[in-house]
Design a protein around this motif. Structure first.
Motif, mmCIF file in Angstrom:
data_model
loop_
_atom_site.group_PDB
_atom_site.id
_atom_site.type_symbol
_atom_site.label_atom_id
_atom_site.label_comp_id
_atom_site.label_asym_id
_atom_site.label_seq_id
_atom_site.Cartn_x
_atom_site.Cartn_y
_atom_site.Cartn_z
ATOM 1 N N ASP A 142 0.722 -1.287 -0.059
ATOM 2 C CA ASP A 142 -0.041 -0.070 -0.169
ATOM 3 C C ASP A 142 0.755 1.265 -0.145
ATOM 4 N N ILE A 143 0.334 2.369 -0.494
ATOM 5 C CA ILE A 143 0.766 3.657 0.016
ATOM 6 C C ILE A 143 0.189 4.399 1.353
ATOM 7 N N ALA A 144 0.892 4.856 2.007
ATOM 8 C CA ALA A 144 0.377 5.703 3.148
ATOM 9 C C ALA A 144 0.018 7.268 2.496
ATOM 10 N N PHE A 145 -1.038 7.074 1.923
ATOM 11 C CA PHE A 145 -1.772 8.253 1.525
ATOM 12 C C PHE A 145 -1.836 9.608 2.581
ATOM 13 N N ASP A 146 -2.266 9.054 3.745
ATOM 14 C CA ASP A 146 -2.500 10.070 4.815
ATOM 15 C C ASP A 146 -1.144 10.648 5.083
ATOM 16 N N ALA B 182 -4.868 14.526 -3.212
ATOM 17 C CA ALA B 182 -3.429 14.492 -2.580
ATOM 18 C C ALA B 182 -3.269 14.965 -1.330
ATOM 19 N N VAL B 183 -3.661 16.385 -0.953
ATOM 20 C CA VAL B 183 -3.439 17.136 0.105
ATOM 21 C C VAL B 183 -4.623 16.610 1.291
ATOM 22 N N ASN B 184 -5.414 15.974 0.823
ATOM 23 C CA ASN B 184 -6.667 15.362 1.707
ATOM 24 C C ASN B 184 -6.419 13.877 2.052
ATOM 25 N N GLY B 185 -5.297 13.309 1.551
ATOM 26 C CA GLY B 185 -5.135 11.755 1.912
ATOM 27 C C GLY B 185 -5.821 10.877 1.301
ATOM 28 N N LYS B 186 -6.422 11.110 0.071
ATOM 29 C CA LYS B 186 -7.246 10.167 -0.465
ATOM 30 C C LYS B 186 -6.577 9.470 -1.489
ATOM 31 N N THR B 187 -7.141 8.182 -1.691
ATOM 32 C CA THR B 187 -6.218 7.566 -2.663
ATOM 33 C C THR B 187 -6.196 8.014 -4.227
ATOM 34 N N LEU B 188 -4.907 7.689 -4.785
ATOM 35 C CA LEU B 188 -4.463 8.441 -5.980
ATOM 36 C C LEU B 188 -4.184 7.041 -6.878
ATOM 37 N N SER B 189 -4.471 7.372 -8.222
ATOM 38 C CA SER B 189 -3.861 6.303 -8.977
ATOM 39 C C SER B 189 -2.484 6.163 -8.807
ATOM 40 N N ALA B 190 -1.787 5.213 -9.209
ATOM 41 C CA ALA B 190 -0.114 4.630 -9.122
ATOM 42 C C ALA B 190 0.535 6.070 -10.055
ATOM 43 N N GLY B 191 -0.126 6.137 -11.576
ATOM 44 C CA GLY B 191 0.272 7.175 -12.255
ATOM 45 C C GLY B 191 0.520 8.489 -11.581
ATOM 46 N N ASN B 192 -0.785 8.826 -11.111
ATOM 47 C CA ASN B 192 -0.881 10.139 -10.550
ATOM 48 C C ASN B 192 -0.129 10.414 -9.315
ATOM 49 N N TYR B 193 0.034 9.559 -8.348
ATOM 50 C CA TYR B 193 0.617 9.556 -7.388
ATOM 51 C C TYR B 193 2.374 9.653 -7.693
ATOM 52 N N LEU B 194 2.767 8.991 -8.683
ATOM 53 C CA LEU B 194 4.166 9.293 -9.171
ATOM 54 C C LEU B 194 4.252 10.565 -9.699
ATOM 55 N N LEU B 195 3.265 11.055 -10.669
ATOM 56 C CA LEU B 195 3.430 12.345 -11.181
ATOM 57 C C LEU B 195 3.784 13.142 -10.273
ATOM 58 N N LEU B 196 2.789 13.361 -9.151
ATOM 59 C CA LEU B 196 2.937 14.288 -8.026
ATOM 60 C C LEU B 196 4.060 14.496 -7.311
ATOM 61 N N CYS B 197 4.547 13.141 -6.961
ATOM 62 C CA CYS B 197 6.081 13.062 -6.477
ATOM 63 C C CYS B 197 7.208 13.535 -7.324
ATOM 64 N N ASN B 198 7.124 13.507 -8.558
ATOM 65 C CA ASN B 198 7.758 13.772 -9.564
ATOM 66 C C ASN B 198 7.937 15.551 -9.516
ATOM 67 N N TYR B 199 6.680 16.046 -9.659
ATOM 68 C CA TYR B 199 6.526 17.501 -9.751
ATOM 69 C C TYR B 199 7.088 18.056 -8.450
ATOM 70 N N ALA B 200 6.789 17.327 -7.273
ATOM 71 C CA ALA B 200 7.146 18.050 -5.972
ATOM 72 C C ALA B 200 8.616 17.602 -5.516
ATOM 73 N N ASP C 87 10.597 11.419 -2.985
ATOM 74 C CA ASP C 87 10.708 10.105 -3.296
ATOM 75 C C ASP C 87 9.616 9.222 -2.921
ATOM 76 N N PRO C 88 8.901 8.744 -4.054
ATOM 77 C CA PRO C 88 7.516 8.078 -3.835
ATOM 78 C C PRO C 88 7.852 6.617 -3.132
ATOM 79 N N TYR C 89 8.893 6.504 -2.717
ATOM 80 C CA TYR C 89 8.923 4.985 -2.183
ATOM 81 C C TYR C 89 9.182 5.434 -0.431
ATOM 82 N N THR C 90 9.136 6.571 -0.273
ATOM 83 C CA THR C 90 9.232 7.046 1.286
ATOM 84 C C THR C 90 7.643 6.426 1.810
ATOM 85 N N TRP C 91 6.773 6.560 1.136
ATOM 86 C CA TRP C 91 5.416 6.103 1.814
ATOM 87 C C TRP C 91 4.780 4.800 1.134
ATOM 88 N N PHE C 92 5.888 4.073 0.491
ATOM 89 C CA PHE C 92 5.646 2.841 0.139
ATOM 90 C C PHE C 92 5.667 1.673 1.543
#
Length: 98
Positions: free
Chosen positions: A3-7, A42-60, A63-68
């Motif tokens: 899982d990804i810890a979206f919260d 993203a800012v409300n801790g809701k589930t994102l698709s894998a692609g959108n999660y990676l996209l936002l991590c990239n722009y911001a 490291d996406p593995y931090t919440w893996f």
């Protein structure tokens, strides 16, 4: 299963937006392929698709593995199933032979 810890991601992502002095509207304008709904999720801790999660991590620059969060996988074998089987030793009282 993992899982990804979206919260937890939400708090860090919001902090990153604050650090960049980006509102959701400004982030939407600066970062192509994003929209306000995605950023809001993203800012409300809701589930994102894998692609959108990676996209936002990239722009911001995160490291996406931090919440893996990989979950330990328990291997199921015939031996492990056999070890779980429990038959209670009880005497049978059927009334037969009386």
């Amino acid at each position: 299963m993992a899982d990804i810890a979206f919260d937890r991601f939400a708090a860090v992502f919001q902090a990153r937006l604050d650090e960049l002095h980006y509102s959701l509207r400004m982030a939407e304008e600066k970062w192509p392929d994003t929209d306000r709904a995605m950023l809001s999720r993203a800012v409300n801790g809701k589930t994102l698709s894998a692609g959108n999660y990676l996209l936002l991590c990239n722009y911001a620059g995160l490291d996406p593995y931090t919440w893996f969060e990989p979950r330990p996988h328990r291997r199921v074998t015939l031996k492990s199933i056999r070890e779980q089987l429990v038959t209670a030793p009880v005497t049978r009282e059927t009334g037969a032979g009386r």
